[in-house]
Scaffold this motif. Structure first.
Motif, PDB file in Angstrom:
ATOM      1  N   SER A   1       0.762  -1.081   0.267  1.00 21.14           N
ATOM      2  CA  SER A   1      -0.079   0.038   0.036  1.00 21.14           C
ATOM      3  C   SER A   1       0.878   1.348   0.043  1.00 21.14           C
TER       4      SER A   1
ATOM      5  N   GLN B   1      -6.372   1.080   1.972  1.00 17.73           N
ATOM      6  CA  GLN B   1      -5.365   0.476   3.084  1.00 17.73           C
ATOM      7  C   GLN B   1      -4.285   2.033   3.316  1.00 17.73           C
TER       8      GLN B   1
ATOM      9  N   TRP C   1      -5.250   4.066  -2.004  1.00 12.27           N
ATOM     10  CA  TRP C   1      -4.552   3.014  -2.418  1.00 12.27           C
ATOM     11  C   TRP C   1      -5.085   1.522  -1.564  1.00 12.27           C
TER      12      TRP C   1
END
Length: 502
Positions: A283, A419, A428
Protein backbone atom coordinates in the motif's frame (compact mmCIF):
# COMPACT_ATOMS: atom_id res chain seq x y z
CA UNK A 1 -17.34 39.33 -37.39
CA UNK A 2 -14.64 41.61 -38.86
CA UNK A 3 -14.53 43.50 -35.53
CA UNK A 4 -14.08 40.25 -33.64
CA UNK A 5 -11.28 39.06 -35.93
CA UNK A 6 -9.51 42.39 -35.45
CA UNK A 7 -9.80 42.12 -31.67
CA UNK A 8 -8.63 38.53 -31.76
CA UNK A 9 -5.58 39.43 -33.84
CA UNK A 10 -4.64 42.30 -31.49
CA UNK A 11 -5.09 40.12 -28.41
CA UNK A 12 -2.98 37.33 -29.86
CA UNK A 13 -0.20 39.72 -30.79
CA UNK A 14 -0.16 41.29 -27.34
CA UNK A 15 -0.46 38.09 -25.36
CA UNK A 16 2.05 36.03 -27.29
CA UNK A 17 4.56 38.84 -27.61
CA UNK A 18 6.33 38.02 -24.35
CA UNK A 19 5.69 34.28 -24.32
CA UNK A 20 8.25 31.52 -24.58
CA UNK A 21 7.90 27.89 -25.63
CA UNK A 22 5.01 25.92 -24.17
CA UNK A 23 5.69 24.18 -20.89
CA UNK A 24 5.68 20.42 -20.41
CA UNK A 25 2.40 18.85 -19.37
CA UNK A 26 3.98 17.48 -16.19
CA UNK A 27 5.31 20.91 -15.15
CA UNK A 28 4.01 22.71 -12.08
CA UNK A 29 2.68 25.62 -14.16
CA UNK A 30 0.75 23.35 -16.52
CA UNK A 31 -0.84 21.45 -13.61
CA UNK A 32 -1.76 24.65 -11.74
CA UNK A 33 -3.50 26.12 -14.78
CA UNK A 34 -5.19 22.80 -15.51
CA UNK A 35 -6.68 23.04 -12.00
CA UNK A 36 -7.67 26.65 -12.65
CA UNK A 37 -9.36 25.61 -15.89
CA UNK A 38 -11.18 22.89 -13.94
CA UNK A 39 -12.49 25.50 -11.49
CA UNK A 40 -13.67 27.66 -14.36
CA UNK A 41 -15.41 24.96 -16.36
CA UNK A 42 -15.82 21.71 -14.42
CA UNK A 43 -16.94 23.40 -11.20
CA UNK A 44 -18.28 26.64 -12.65
CA UNK A 45 -19.75 25.87 -16.06
CA UNK A 46 -20.76 22.25 -15.44
CA UNK A 47 -21.84 22.45 -11.79
CA UNK A 48 -22.97 26.10 -11.66
CA UNK A 49 -20.61 26.72 -8.77
CA UNK A 50 -20.52 30.52 -8.62
CA UNK A 51 -18.02 30.65 -5.76
CA UNK A 52 -15.54 28.61 -7.81
CA UNK A 53 -15.88 31.01 -10.72
CA UNK A 54 -15.37 34.04 -8.49
CA UNK A 55 -12.07 32.55 -7.30
CA UNK A 56 -10.58 32.41 -10.78
CA UNK A 57 -12.17 35.22 -12.82
CA UNK A 58 -10.43 38.59 -12.77
CA UNK A 59 -12.41 41.68 -11.75
CA UNK A 60 -11.44 43.23 -15.12
CA UNK A 61 -12.45 40.16 -17.12
CA UNK A 62 -12.77 40.55 -20.89
CA UNK A 63 -14.71 37.72 -22.51
CA UNK A 64 -14.83 37.49 -26.31
CA UNK A 65 -17.23 35.06 -28.01
CA UNK A 66 -17.41 34.67 -31.78
CA UNK A 67 -21.20 34.24 -31.64
CA UNK A 68 -22.21 36.06 -28.44
CA UNK A 69 -20.11 39.23 -28.57
CA UNK A 70 -18.07 40.68 -25.72
CA UNK A 71 -18.77 40.76 -21.98
CA UNK A 72 -17.23 42.16 -18.82
CA UNK A 73 -17.42 40.34 -15.47
CA UNK A 74 -20.93 41.50 -14.56
CA UNK A 75 -22.28 40.78 -18.03
CA UNK A 76 -20.59 37.38 -18.01
CA UNK A 77 -22.27 36.36 -14.74
CA UNK A 78 -25.64 37.65 -15.96
CA UNK A 79 -25.41 35.58 -19.17
CA UNK A 80 -24.01 32.61 -17.26
CA UNK A 81 -26.91 32.62 -14.82
CA UNK A 82 -29.47 32.85 -17.60
CA UNK A 83 -28.06 30.66 -20.38
CA UNK A 84 -25.92 28.07 -18.60
CA UNK A 85 -27.62 27.58 -15.24
CA UNK A 86 -31.11 28.94 -15.85
CA UNK A 87 -32.82 25.73 -16.92
CA UNK A 88 -32.10 22.58 -14.91
CA UNK A 89 -33.94 20.48 -17.52
CA UNK A 90 -31.58 21.52 -20.31
CA UNK A 91 -28.07 21.85 -18.88
CA UNK A 92 -25.06 22.57 -21.14
CA UNK A 93 -21.93 20.64 -20.19
CA UNK A 94 -18.40 21.46 -21.30
CA UNK A 95 -15.60 18.89 -21.59
CA UNK A 96 -11.98 19.76 -22.14
CA UNK A 97 -10.07 17.77 -24.77
CA UNK A 98 -7.00 17.20 -22.64
CA UNK A 99 -4.59 16.37 -25.42
CA UNK A 100 -5.14 19.83 -26.98
CA UNK A 101 -4.29 21.80 -23.83
CA UNK A 102 -1.15 23.95 -24.10
CA UNK A 103 0.37 26.49 -21.73
CA UNK A 104 2.83 29.29 -22.58
CA UNK A 105 4.37 31.30 -19.72
CA UNK A 106 4.48 35.09 -19.85
CA UNK A 107 7.48 36.81 -18.27
CA UNK A 108 8.75 40.32 -17.75
CA UNK A 109 12.49 40.64 -17.13
CA UNK A 110 12.57 36.95 -16.29
CA UNK A 111 9.72 37.13 -13.75
CA UNK A 112 6.57 35.10 -14.37
CA UNK A 113 3.51 37.35 -14.39
CA UNK A 114 1.02 35.37 -16.44
CA UNK A 115 0.41 32.62 -18.93
CA UNK A 116 -1.47 31.76 -22.10
CA UNK A 117 -3.61 28.64 -21.99
CA UNK A 118 -5.16 27.35 -25.19
CA UNK A 119 -7.08 24.27 -26.19
CA UNK A 120 -10.28 22.79 -27.53
CA UNK A 121 -13.45 21.60 -25.87
CA UNK A 122 -16.68 19.82 -26.68
CA UNK A 123 -20.16 20.81 -25.54
CA UNK A 124 -22.98 18.49 -24.51
CA UNK A 125 -26.54 18.72 -23.27
CA UNK A 126 -27.84 16.94 -20.20
CA UNK A 127 -31.60 16.40 -20.01
CA UNK A 128 -33.67 14.43 -17.48
CA UNK A 129 -34.03 10.71 -18.28
CA UNK A 130 -31.69 10.98 -21.27
CA UNK A 131 -28.08 10.06 -21.84
CA UNK A 132 -25.87 13.10 -22.23
CA UNK A 133 -25.32 13.97 -25.90
CA UNK A 134 -22.80 16.04 -27.80
CA UNK A 135 -23.88 19.25 -29.59
CA UNK A 136 -20.74 20.99 -30.77
CA UNK A 137 -17.13 21.98 -30.23
CA UNK A 138 -14.96 25.09 -30.11
CA UNK A 139 -11.50 26.47 -29.34
CA UNK A 140 -10.47 28.75 -26.51
CA UNK A 141 -7.57 30.92 -25.36
CA UNK A 142 -7.33 32.12 -21.78
CA UNK A 143 -4.89 34.78 -20.60
CA UNK A 144 -4.08 34.17 -16.94
CA UNK A 145 -2.42 36.73 -14.67
CA UNK A 146 -0.68 35.97 -11.40
CA UNK A 147 -1.84 38.23 -8.56
CA UNK A 148 -0.63 37.73 -4.99
CA UNK A 149 0.06 34.08 -5.71
CA UNK A 150 -3.38 33.41 -7.25
CA UNK A 151 -4.13 32.76 -10.92
CA UNK A 152 -6.95 34.86 -12.41
CA UNK A 153 -8.47 34.59 -15.87
CA UNK A 154 -8.35 38.13 -17.28
CA UNK A 155 -9.11 37.55 -20.95
CA UNK A 156 -10.98 34.61 -22.45
CA UNK A 157 -11.45 34.06 -26.18
CA UNK A 158 -14.03 31.47 -27.21
CA UNK A 159 -14.09 30.94 -30.96
CA UNK A 160 -14.52 28.62 -33.94
CA UNK A 161 -17.78 27.24 -32.54
CA UNK A 162 -19.17 24.50 -34.77
CA UNK A 163 -22.18 22.23 -34.34
CA UNK A 164 -21.64 18.50 -34.41
CA UNK A 165 -22.98 16.77 -37.51
CA UNK A 166 -24.63 13.88 -35.69
CA UNK A 167 -26.32 16.10 -33.10
CA UNK A 168 -27.71 14.04 -30.25
CA UNK A 169 -25.05 11.32 -30.41
CA UNK A 170 -24.80 9.45 -27.12
CA UNK A 171 -21.86 10.24 -24.90
CA UNK A 172 -21.09 6.66 -23.91
CA UNK A 173 -23.05 4.37 -26.17
CA UNK A 174 -22.58 0.62 -25.79
CA UNK A 175 -18.80 0.75 -25.60
CA UNK A 176 -18.23 2.22 -29.02
CA UNK A 177 -15.67 4.94 -28.43
CA UNK A 178 -17.37 8.37 -28.72
CA UNK A 179 -15.24 10.37 -31.14
CA UNK A 180 -13.22 7.17 -31.63
CA UNK A 181 -15.92 5.59 -33.73
CA UNK A 182 -13.68 4.48 -36.56
CA UNK A 183 -10.18 3.18 -37.02
CA UNK A 184 -9.19 6.09 -39.24
CA UNK A 185 -9.83 8.56 -36.41
CA UNK A 186 -7.53 6.71 -34.03
CA UNK A 187 -4.82 6.45 -36.67
CA UNK A 188 -5.09 10.21 -37.21
CA UNK A 189 -4.59 10.82 -33.49
CA UNK A 190 -1.52 8.60 -33.46
CA UNK A 191 -0.02 10.61 -36.31
CA UNK A 192 -0.95 13.92 -34.71
CA UNK A 193 0.75 13.08 -31.42
CA UNK A 194 3.65 11.10 -32.94
CA UNK A 195 2.59 7.91 -31.17
CA UNK A 196 3.74 4.79 -33.06
CA UNK A 197 1.15 2.43 -31.60
CA UNK A 198 -1.59 1.90 -29.07
CA UNK A 199 -3.09 -1.39 -27.93
CA UNK A 200 -6.40 -1.58 -26.07
CA UNK A 201 -8.03 -4.34 -24.06
CA UNK A 202 -11.73 -3.75 -23.37
CA UNK A 203 -13.43 -5.53 -20.45
CA UNK A 204 -17.17 -5.62 -19.93
CA UNK A 205 -19.15 -7.43 -17.23
CA UNK A 206 -16.07 -9.24 -16.02
CA UNK A 207 -15.09 -10.64 -19.43
CA UNK A 208 -12.60 -9.60 -22.08
CA UNK A 209 -14.79 -8.12 -24.79
CA UNK A 210 -12.28 -7.08 -27.42
CA UNK A 211 -8.68 -6.23 -28.22
CA UNK A 212 -7.85 -3.37 -30.55
CA UNK A 213 -4.41 -2.49 -31.89
CA UNK A 214 -3.36 0.48 -33.99
CA UNK A 215 -0.08 1.65 -35.47
CA UNK A 216 3.38 0.12 -35.58
CA UNK A 217 5.67 -1.50 -33.00
CA UNK A 218 8.58 -0.06 -34.98
CA UNK A 219 9.16 1.42 -38.40
CA UNK A 220 7.42 -0.65 -41.05
CA UNK A 221 6.14 -3.34 -38.68
CA UNK A 222 2.43 -3.20 -37.68
CA UNK A 223 1.46 -3.76 -34.06
CA UNK A 224 -0.51 -6.94 -33.31
CA UNK A 225 -2.37 -8.70 -30.51
CA UNK A 226 0.77 -10.58 -29.51
CA UNK A 227 3.09 -7.58 -29.57
CA UNK A 228 5.13 -7.33 -26.38
CA UNK A 229 5.38 -4.06 -24.45
CA UNK A 230 7.47 -3.07 -21.48
CA UNK A 231 4.78 -1.82 -19.10
CA UNK A 232 6.91 -0.16 -16.40
CA UNK A 233 5.02 0.18 -13.10
CA UNK A 234 2.10 -1.96 -14.25
CA UNK A 235 4.47 -4.60 -12.89
CA UNK A 236 3.40 -3.70 -9.34
CA UNK A 237 -0.21 -5.02 -9.47
CA UNK A 238 1.15 -8.30 -10.88
CA UNK A 239 3.62 -8.55 -8.01
CA UNK A 240 0.91 -7.71 -5.49
CA UNK A 241 -1.30 -10.57 -6.62
CA UNK A 242 1.54 -13.06 -6.71
CA UNK A 243 2.11 -12.12 -3.07
CA UNK A 244 -1.62 -12.33 -2.25
CA UNK A 245 -1.66 -15.84 -3.69
CA UNK A 246 1.20 -16.79 -1.37
CA UNK A 247 -0.65 -15.26 1.56
CA UNK A 248 -3.78 -17.17 0.61
CA UNK A 249 -1.79 -20.42 0.62
CA UNK A 250 -0.44 -19.67 4.08
CA UNK A 251 3.22 -19.51 3.07
CA UNK A 252 3.47 -15.74 3.54
CA UNK A 253 1.89 -13.24 5.91
CA UNK A 254 0.39 -9.82 5.29
CA UNK A 255 1.26 -8.43 8.70
CA UNK A 256 4.32 -10.17 10.12
CA UNK A 257 7.61 -8.22 9.97
CA UNK A 258 9.46 -8.73 6.70
CA UNK A 259 12.70 -8.56 8.71
CA UNK A 260 12.01 -12.14 9.78
CA UNK A 261 13.29 -13.21 6.35
CA UNK A 262 15.35 -10.32 4.98
CA UNK A 263 17.06 -7.13 6.16
CA UNK A 264 18.84 -4.81 3.77
CA UNK A 265 22.31 -3.91 5.03
CA UNK A 266 21.55 -0.20 4.61
CA UNK A 267 18.85 -0.29 7.30
CA UNK A 268 20.10 -3.04 9.57
CA UNK A 269 20.49 -0.60 12.48
CA UNK A 270 17.25 1.31 11.91
CA UNK A 271 14.74 1.42 14.75
CA UNK A 272 11.95 0.80 12.21
CA UNK A 273 13.38 -2.31 10.57
CA UNK A 274 11.18 -4.73 12.54
CA UNK A 275 8.02 -2.70 11.94
CA UNK A 276 7.94 -3.06 8.15
CA UNK A 277 5.23 -5.47 6.89
CA UNK A 278 3.93 -6.66 3.54
CA UNK A 279 0.77 -4.60 4.03
CA UNK A 280 2.90 -1.46 4.37
CA UNK A 281 4.83 -2.26 1.21
CA UNK A 282 1.88 -3.16 -1.03
CA UNK A 283 0.00 0.00 0.00
CA UNK A 284 3.09 2.25 -0.36
CA UNK A 285 3.52 2.96 3.33
CA UNK A 286 7.01 1.44 3.66
CA UNK A 287 8.72 4.72 4.51
CA UNK A 288 11.18 4.31 1.64
CA UNK A 289 11.87 6.70 -1.22
CA UNK A 290 10.86 5.54 -4.68
CA UNK A 291 14.48 4.49 -5.42
CA UNK A 292 17.63 4.63 -3.31
CA UNK A 293 19.62 6.12 -6.19
CA UNK A 294 17.68 9.33 -5.58
CA UNK A 295 19.66 9.85 -2.36
CA UNK A 296 23.05 11.56 -2.21
CA UNK A 297 24.83 8.43 -0.94
CA UNK A 298 22.74 5.88 -2.87
CA UNK A 299 21.65 4.32 0.44
CA UNK A 300 18.27 2.97 1.50
CA UNK A 301 16.74 4.46 4.65
CA UNK A 302 13.36 5.02 6.31
CA UNK A 303 12.04 8.54 5.81
CA UNK A 304 9.25 7.84 8.30
CA UNK A 305 7.86 5.00 10.38
CA UNK A 306 6.19 2.33 8.22
CA UNK A 307 2.41 2.57 8.21
CA UNK A 308 2.19 6.20 9.30
CA UNK A 309 1.71 7.78 5.88
CA UNK A 310 1.72 7.16 2.12
CA UNK A 311 4.72 7.52 -0.19
CA UNK A 312 5.12 5.77 -3.53
CA UNK A 313 8.08 3.39 -3.47
CA UNK A 314 9.51 0.98 -5.98
CA UNK A 315 12.18 0.08 -3.42
CA UNK A 316 9.48 -1.34 -1.17
CA UNK A 317 8.34 -3.85 -3.78
CA UNK A 318 11.91 -4.87 -4.51
CA UNK A 319 12.52 -5.31 -0.79
CA UNK A 320 9.52 -7.62 -0.62
CA UNK A 321 10.72 -9.66 -3.61
CA UNK A 322 14.09 -10.26 -1.96
CA UNK A 323 12.44 -11.34 1.28
CA UNK A 324 10.13 -13.82 -0.48
CA UNK A 325 12.97 -15.25 -2.57
CA UNK A 326 15.07 -15.73 0.55
CA UNK A 327 12.32 -17.50 2.48
CA UNK A 328 11.15 -19.74 -0.36
CA UNK A 329 14.60 -20.15 -1.90
CA UNK A 330 13.15 -19.67 -5.38
CA UNK A 331 13.37 -16.89 -8.03
CA UNK A 332 10.37 -14.58 -8.00
CA UNK A 333 9.91 -15.06 -11.75
CA UNK A 334 9.49 -18.79 -11.20
CA UNK A 335 6.96 -18.19 -8.43
CA UNK A 336 4.99 -15.76 -10.64
CA UNK A 337 4.90 -18.26 -13.49
CA UNK A 338 3.56 -20.96 -11.17
CA UNK A 339 1.02 -18.89 -9.22
CA UNK A 340 -0.24 -16.50 -11.90
CA UNK A 341 1.09 -16.64 -15.45
CA UNK A 342 0.66 -20.34 -16.21
CA UNK A 343 -2.80 -20.77 -14.59
CA UNK A 344 -4.14 -17.72 -16.46
CA UNK A 345 -2.57 -18.58 -19.79
CA UNK A 346 -0.40 -15.45 -19.69
CA UNK A 347 2.04 -17.15 -22.02
CA UNK A 348 3.81 -14.00 -23.16
CA UNK A 349 4.46 -12.36 -19.80
CA UNK A 350 7.91 -12.21 -18.17
CA UNK A 351 9.67 -10.15 -15.52
CA UNK A 352 12.77 -9.94 -17.71
CA UNK A 353 14.15 -10.88 -21.13
CA UNK A 354 14.58 -14.61 -21.77
CA UNK A 355 15.28 -16.69 -24.85
CA UNK A 356 11.55 -17.47 -24.95
CA UNK A 357 10.80 -13.92 -26.09
CA UNK A 358 10.68 -13.24 -29.83
CA UNK A 359 12.37 -9.86 -30.14
CA UNK A 360 10.55 -9.25 -33.42
CA UNK A 361 7.34 -8.90 -31.40
CA UNK A 362 8.72 -6.12 -29.17
CA UNK A 363 7.01 -2.71 -29.33
CA UNK A 364 10.10 -0.51 -29.20
CA UNK A 365 9.88 2.65 -27.11
CA UNK A 366 9.74 6.01 -28.92
CA UNK A 367 10.54 9.55 -27.79
CA UNK A 368 8.31 12.63 -27.94
CA UNK A 369 9.31 13.19 -31.57
CA UNK A 370 8.36 9.67 -32.63
CA UNK A 371 11.95 8.42 -32.86
CA UNK A 372 12.96 4.94 -31.68
CA UNK A 373 14.84 4.72 -28.39
CA UNK A 374 17.62 2.28 -27.70
CA UNK A 375 16.24 -0.18 -25.18
CA UNK A 376 17.90 -2.26 -22.51
CA UNK A 377 17.27 -5.97 -22.08
CA UNK A 378 16.93 -6.51 -18.35
CA UNK A 379 17.87 -10.03 -17.28
CA UNK A 380 16.84 -10.02 -13.61
CA UNK A 381 13.41 -9.63 -12.06
CA UNK A 382 12.33 -6.26 -10.69
CA UNK A 383 9.12 -6.44 -8.67
CA UNK A 384 8.34 -2.80 -9.45
CA UNK A 385 9.13 -2.36 -13.13
CA UNK A 386 10.20 -3.74 -16.53
CA UNK A 387 7.50 -6.43 -16.88
CA UNK A 388 7.18 -7.59 -20.49
CA UNK A 389 3.65 -8.55 -21.55
CA UNK A 390 0.94 -8.31 -24.20
CA UNK A 391 -2.36 -6.46 -24.11
CA UNK A 392 -4.21 -9.79 -24.09
CA UNK A 393 -2.21 -11.22 -21.20
CA UNK A 394 -2.66 -8.15 -19.02
CA UNK A 395 -6.37 -8.04 -19.85
CA UNK A 396 -6.65 -11.65 -18.64
CA UNK A 397 -5.03 -10.59 -15.38
CA UNK A 398 -7.54 -7.77 -14.82
CA UNK A 399 -10.46 -10.08 -15.58
CA UNK A 400 -9.01 -12.44 -12.98
CA UNK A 401 -8.97 -9.65 -10.37
CA UNK A 402 -12.55 -8.63 -11.15
CA UNK A 403 -13.71 -12.20 -10.59
CA UNK A 404 -12.07 -12.70 -7.20
CA UNK A 405 -8.52 -13.69 -8.27
CA UNK A 406 -9.01 -17.18 -6.86
CA UNK A 407 -8.51 -15.79 -3.35
CA UNK A 408 -10.41 -16.53 -0.17
CA UNK A 409 -13.11 -14.01 0.66
CA UNK A 410 -11.00 -12.72 3.56
CA UNK A 411 -7.93 -12.00 1.46
CA UNK A 412 -9.87 -10.65 -1.52
CA UNK A 413 -11.63 -8.24 0.83
CA UNK A 414 -8.23 -7.00 1.97
CA UNK A 415 -7.57 -5.98 -1.63
CA UNK A 416 -10.95 -4.23 -1.85
CA UNK A 417 -10.25 -2.12 1.26
CA UNK A 418 -8.73 1.34 1.41
CA UNK A 419 -5.30 0.76 2.94
CA UNK A 420 -3.67 4.19 2.57
CA UNK A 421 -4.55 7.76 1.60
CA UNK A 422 -2.54 9.55 -1.07
CA UNK A 423 -4.49 12.78 -1.56
CA UNK A 424 -8.04 14.03 -1.86
CA UNK A 425 -10.02 11.59 -3.99
CA UNK A 426 -7.21 9.04 -4.32
CA UNK A 427 -6.50 6.15 -1.95
CA UNK A 428 -4.58 2.89 -2.29
CA UNK A 429 -5.52 -0.73 -1.81
CA UNK A 430 -2.95 -3.54 -1.95
CA UNK A 431 -0.99 -2.86 -5.11
CA UNK A 432 -3.41 -0.54 -6.91
CA UNK A 433 -4.65 3.01 -6.72
CA UNK A 434 -8.24 3.20 -5.47
CA UNK A 435 -10.80 5.86 -6.37
CA UNK A 436 -14.04 5.76 -4.38
CA UNK A 437 -17.22 7.86 -4.53
CA UNK A 438 -17.12 8.16 -8.28
CA UNK A 439 -20.28 9.05 -10.26
CA UNK A 440 -22.83 6.22 -10.42
CA UNK A 441 -21.58 5.07 -6.99
CA UNK A 442 -18.61 3.41 -8.70
CA UNK A 443 -15.19 2.44 -7.30
CA UNK A 444 -12.18 2.16 -9.56
CA UNK A 445 -8.88 0.33 -9.13
CA UNK A 446 -6.13 1.52 -11.42
CA UNK A 447 -2.41 1.77 -11.98
CA UNK A 448 -0.27 3.58 -14.49
CA UNK A 449 3.15 2.76 -15.87
CA UNK A 450 5.62 5.15 -17.38
CA UNK A 451 9.25 4.94 -18.40
CA UNK A 452 10.79 7.13 -21.04
CA UNK A 453 9.16 6.09 -24.30
CA UNK A 454 6.37 3.93 -22.87
CA UNK A 455 3.09 4.89 -21.19
CA UNK A 456 0.54 2.38 -19.92
CA UNK A 457 -2.59 2.24 -17.77
CA UNK A 458 -4.92 -0.42 -16.39
CA UNK A 459 -8.28 0.36 -14.83
CA UNK A 460 -11.16 -1.78 -13.53
CA UNK A 461 -14.47 -0.96 -11.87
CA UNK A 462 -15.71 -2.86 -8.83
CA UNK A 463 -19.46 -2.61 -9.44
CA UNK A 464 -19.88 -2.80 -13.21
CA UNK A 465 -16.89 -5.18 -13.60
CA UNK A 466 -15.84 -3.18 -16.65
CA UNK A 467 -12.28 -2.19 -17.42
CA UNK A 468 -9.69 -1.01 -19.88
CA UNK A 469 -5.99 -1.64 -20.52
CA UNK A 470 -3.98 0.68 -22.73
CA UNK A 471 -0.37 0.34 -23.83
CA UNK A 472 1.46 2.95 -25.93
CA UNK A 473 5.11 2.68 -26.96
CA UNK A 474 5.53 6.44 -26.89
CA UNK A 475 6.58 9.20 -24.52
CA UNK A 476 3.38 10.97 -25.63
CA UNK A 477 1.10 8.06 -24.75
CA UNK A 478 -0.42 9.68 -21.66
CA UNK A 479 -2.21 12.21 -23.85
CA UNK A 480 -4.07 9.42 -25.60
CA UNK A 481 -5.06 7.44 -22.53
CA UNK A 482 -6.43 10.55 -20.83
CA UNK A 483 -8.62 11.20 -23.84
CA UNK A 484 -9.80 7.62 -24.25
CA UNK A 485 -10.65 7.09 -20.58
CA UNK A 486 -12.50 10.38 -20.26
CA UNK A 487 -14.54 9.70 -23.39
CA UNK A 488 -15.00 5.95 -23.11
CA UNK A 489 -16.23 5.96 -19.51
CA UNK A 490 -18.15 9.24 -19.70
CA UNK A 491 -18.53 11.25 -16.50
CA UNK A 492 -16.83 8.50 -14.48
CA UNK A 493 -13.78 8.59 -16.73
CA UNK A 494 -13.65 12.37 -16.67
CA UNK A 495 -13.64 12.36 -12.90
CA UNK A 496 -10.81 9.81 -12.82
CA UNK A 497 -8.67 11.88 -15.16
CA UNK A 498 -9.46 15.06 -13.21
CA UNK A 499 -8.44 13.55 -9.86
CA UNK A 500 -5.17 12.24 -11.27
CA UNK A 501 -4.23 15.58 -12.80
CA UNK A 502 -4.90 17.62 -9.67
Amino acid sequence: MKFYKLILAIVLILTFKNSIAQVEKKSELFIKLKKADSLTFHEGFNKCNYSALKKVLHKDLEFFHDLGGTQNLDQFFEAFSKNICGDSNYKPIRKLLLETLEVYPLKNNGELYGAIQKGEHNFYIKEPNKEIYITGYAKFITTWVLENGDWRAKRILSYDHKPIKDYGKKFNANYAFPLFDNDKKIEELLIKHKIPSVSLGVIKNGSLQQIRTFGKKKTGQPISNNSIYKVASLTKPITAFVVLKLIDEGVWSLDEPVSKYFIDEDIIDSRYVNKLTTRHILSHQSGFLNWRYLTDDNKLFFQFEPGTKWQYSGEGFEYLRKAIEKKLNRPFEEIAQEKLFNPLGMNNTYYYWTDKIDEKLYAIEHDENGKQINYEKYTVANASANLLTTIEDYSKFLVYILNGAGLSEENYNEFLKVQAHEKKGIDWSLGMQMLTNLPNNETAFMHTGGDYGTKTIAIIFKNSKDGLVLFANSENGMVLWQKIISEYFGVVGEEIVRRNLE
